[in-house]
Design a protein around this motif. Sequence first.
Motif, PDB file in Angstrom:
ATOM      1  N   ARG A   1      34.208  47.248  58.968  1.00 30.34           N
ATOM      2  CA  ARG A   1      34.499  45.942  58.628  1.00 30.34           C
ATOM      3  C   ARG A   1      33.251  45.116  57.204  1.00 30.34           C
ATOM      4  O   ARG A   1      33.670  44.736  56.588  1.00 30.34           O
ATOM      5  CB  ARG A   1      34.488  45.436  59.507  1.00 30.34           C
ATOM      6  CG  ARG A   1      35.341  43.812  59.475  1.00 30.34           C
ATOM      7  CD  ARG A   1      35.052  42.577  60.758  1.00 30.34           C
ATOM      8  NE  ARG A   1      34.973  41.319  60.594  1.00 30.34           N
ATOM      9  CZ  ARG A   1      35.640  40.955  60.978  1.00 30.34           C
ATOM     10  NH1 ARG A   1      34.839  40.721  62.450  1.00 30.34           N
ATOM     11  NH2 ARG A   1      35.835  39.705  61.741  1.00 30.34           N
ATOM     12  N   SER A   2      32.064  45.573  57.665  1.00 33.89           N
ATOM     13  CA  SER A   2      30.711  45.455  57.575  1.00 33.89           C
ATOM     14  C   SER A   2      31.372  45.728  55.358  1.00 33.89           C
ATOM     15  O   SER A   2      31.455  44.978  54.303  1.00 33.89           O
ATOM     16  CB  SER A   2      29.705  45.730  57.691  1.00 33.89           C
ATOM     17  OG  SER A   2      28.798  45.929  56.564  1.00 33.89           O
ATOM     18  N   TYR A   3      31.897  46.847  55.493  1.00 33.59           N
ATOM     19  CA  TYR A   3      31.976  47.077  53.968  1.00 33.59           C
ATOM     20  C   TYR A   3      32.827  46.140  53.278  1.00 33.59           C
ATOM     21  O   TYR A   3      33.244  45.745  52.251  1.00 33.59           O
ATOM     22  CB  TYR A   3      32.308  49.117  54.201  1.00 33.59           C
ATOM     23  CG  TYR A   3      33.338  49.486  52.654  1.00 33.59           C
ATOM     24  CD1 TYR A   3      32.442  49.706  52.018  1.00 33.59           C
ATOM     25  CD2 TYR A   3      34.385  49.178  52.150  1.00 33.59           C
ATOM     26  CE1 TYR A   3      32.867  50.074  50.100  1.00 33.59           C
ATOM     27  CE2 TYR A   3      34.749  49.268  51.154  1.00 33.59           C
ATOM     28  CZ  TYR A   3      33.509  49.943  50.019  1.00 33.59           C
ATOM     29  OH  TYR A   3      34.005  50.353  48.671  1.00 33.59           O
ATOM     30  N   ALA A   4      34.119  45.768  54.087  1.00 31.77           N
ATOM     31  CA  ALA A   4      35.329  44.865  53.543  1.00 31.77           C
ATOM     32  C   ALA A   4      34.480  43.901  53.572  1.00 31.77           C
ATOM     33  O   ALA A   4      34.951  43.481  52.386  1.00 31.77           O
ATOM     34  CB  ALA A   4      36.066  45.028  54.331  1.00 31.77           C
ATOM     35  N   LEU A   5      33.850  43.103  53.586  1.00 25.36           N
ATOM     36  CA  LEU A   5      33.729  42.291  53.567  1.00 25.36           C
ATOM     37  C   LEU A   5      32.545  41.760  52.538  1.00 25.36           C
ATOM     38  O   LEU A   5      32.557  41.126  51.814  1.00 25.36           O
ATOM     39  CB  LEU A   5      32.622  40.954  54.754  1.00 25.36           C
ATOM     40  CG  LEU A   5      33.409  40.755  56.582  1.00 25.36           C
ATOM     41  CD1 LEU A   5      32.883  40.621  58.133  1.00 25.36           C
ATOM     42  CD2 LEU A   5      34.362  39.804  55.914  1.00 25.36           C
ATOM     43  N   THR A   6      31.231  42.926  52.325  1.00 23.53           N
ATOM     44  CA  THR A   6      30.672  43.152  51.313  1.00 23.53           C
ATOM     45  C   THR A   6      30.937  42.795  49.858  1.00 23.53           C
ATOM     46  O   THR A   6      31.088  42.114  49.099  1.00 23.53           O
ATOM     47  CB  THR A   6      29.895  43.694  51.511  1.00 23.53           C
ATOM     48  OG1 THR A   6      29.112  43.741  52.692  1.00 23.53           O
ATOM     49  CG2 THR A   6      28.409  43.709  50.373  1.00 23.53           C
ATOM     50  N   ARG A   7      32.226  44.029  50.079  1.00 26.00           N
ATOM     51  CA  ARG A   7      33.295  44.128  48.246  1.00 26.00           C
ATOM     52  C   ARG A   7      34.144  42.933  48.627  1.00 26.00           C
ATOM     53  O   ARG A   7      34.330  42.273  47.100  1.00 26.00           O
ATOM     54  CB  ARG A   7      33.915  44.427  48.564  1.00 26.00           C
ATOM     55  CG  ARG A   7      33.548  46.339  48.756  1.00 26.00           C
ATOM     56  CD  ARG A   7      32.514  47.127  47.926  1.00 26.00           C
ATOM     57  NE  ARG A   7      31.880  46.263  47.601  1.00 26.00           N
ATOM     58  CZ  ARG A   7      30.406  46.643  48.343  1.00 26.00           C
ATOM     59  NH1 ARG A   7      29.975  47.696  49.668  1.00 26.00           N
ATOM     60  NH2 ARG A   7      29.232  46.566  48.492  1.00 26.00           N
ATOM     61  N   LYS A   8      34.684  42.019  49.076  1.00 21.61           N
ATOM     62  CA  LYS A   8      35.103  40.915  49.128  1.00 21.61           C
ATOM     63  C   LYS A   8      34.642  39.834  48.507  1.00 21.61           C
ATOM     64  O   LYS A   8      34.319  39.126  47.704  1.00 21.61           O
ATOM     65  CB  LYS A   8      35.624  40.678  50.452  1.00 21.61           C
ATOM     66  CG  LYS A   8      36.297  39.364  50.080  1.00 21.61           C
ATOM     67  CD  LYS A   8      37.034  38.629  51.589  1.00 21.61           C
ATOM     68  CE  LYS A   8      38.402  37.449  51.395  1.00 21.61           C
ATOM     69  NZ  LYS A   8      38.427  36.771  52.958  1.00 21.61           N
ATOM     70  N   ARG A   9      33.291  39.467  49.217  1.00 24.25           N
ATOM     71  CA  ARG A   9      32.724  38.214  48.812  1.00 24.25           C
ATOM     72  C   ARG A   9      31.196  39.168  46.999  1.00 24.25           C
ATOM     73  O   ARG A   9      31.325  38.040  46.231  1.00 24.25           O
ATOM     74  CB  ARG A   9      31.326  37.832  50.022  1.00 24.25           C
ATOM     75  CG  ARG A   9      30.445  37.144  49.742  1.00 24.25           C
ATOM     76  CD  ARG A   9      30.851  36.135  48.895  1.00 24.25           C
ATOM     77  NE  ARG A   9      29.589  35.118  48.581  1.00 24.25           N
ATOM     78  CZ  ARG A   9      28.830  35.349  47.132  1.00 24.25           C
ATOM     79  NH1 ARG A   9      29.479  35.761  46.284  1.00 24.25           N
ATOM     80  NH2 ARG A   9      28.275  33.941  47.235  1.00 24.25           N
TER      81      ARG A   9
END
Length: 373
Positions: free
Chosen positions: A59-67
């Motif tokens: 989830r951390s990976y996905a949130l970082t890429r999104k932002r």
Amino acid sequence: MSFVECFNQLNWDDVALSIRAKTAKEVERALSKEKLDLEDFKALISPVAESYLEAMAQRSYALTRKRFGNTVSLYIPLYLSNLCANACTYCGFSMENRIKRRTLNQGEIAAEIAAIKRMNFDSVLLVTGEHETKVGMNYFRQVVPMIKQQFNYLAMEVQPLQQEQYEELILLGLDAVMVYQETYHPSTYAQHHLRGNKTNFEFRLETPDRLARAGIDKIGIGALIGLEDWRTDCFFTAAHLEYLERTYWQTRYSISFPRLRPCAGALPPKSEMTDKQLVQLICAYRLFNPEVELSLSTRESAFFRDNVLPLGITSMSAASKTQPGGYAMTDVELEQFEISDERSAESVAAMIRSKGFEPVWRDWHSAYSGLRS
């Protein structure tokens, strides 16, 4: 009002017990939520959350890429002076260490700048010991404008200043200030800060308030991991961030998580943090706040930095020297602490590209300054 009022409403021992009492069900609830609160953050840094690291990392990976996309900002510290009027148990620059002191003059600074520019950096962090008479505002007035002429983004990590002094430095070109509380435990803080202005816990704690009121673009906060129980200290860092974003929403924020490193007169850490636990903390910060910048310095090993990079990190230092004159001089003095990742800037940039990311050498272009408000 300042963060001191919020801080005084929290009890260290109660927070520590609450973190350790978190259950698997509370971790799962935190992982299922879109917007997390401080109780969720407690769950994610709790001992029981270590078994949920894979889910947190994804989830951390996905949130970082999104932002932040697939970019990683690069910066370099420029140490201007190792003069210090404080006695701190964990720092090589402590006034009680019998070392040769050096403060760079403008010619020496120009040589350092030339060496840094050859490495392609356009974002620099100015660092000094805390000595307000010899390395204070009069010195900053001389050197900040000349350094700003060479770099688009200029940050500082120096002694806490008054609001009007920050306002003056912003006019001279300052963009960001990193000010770490070291530990949020008042009595432990007193044990490690023995002499000098840094003994004033509350003045340091209110520094981000003064910075935000002065209109700074970015503020960096954090705790020195190892001085106290890392989970509790990092909860207070998260609480500090939550207060700052709620109160001063126009300012950007970053968090660092430096672990104690060897230095002259060093002490062993009171609270050990494993690599796995540092990954847990990085992911917990990202899940708690998808907008905050997370920075990882050369205190950490090349192996660790390479592997944790995709999980939430947005900025990294590279090719760091932690003593005045470290880039251009051969007769350099004692470093503030030992770095771990000794690779060149280009090697770190190549690593970032090999992971599928783009190294960014420029944090902010001065042409966009009018858009900050």
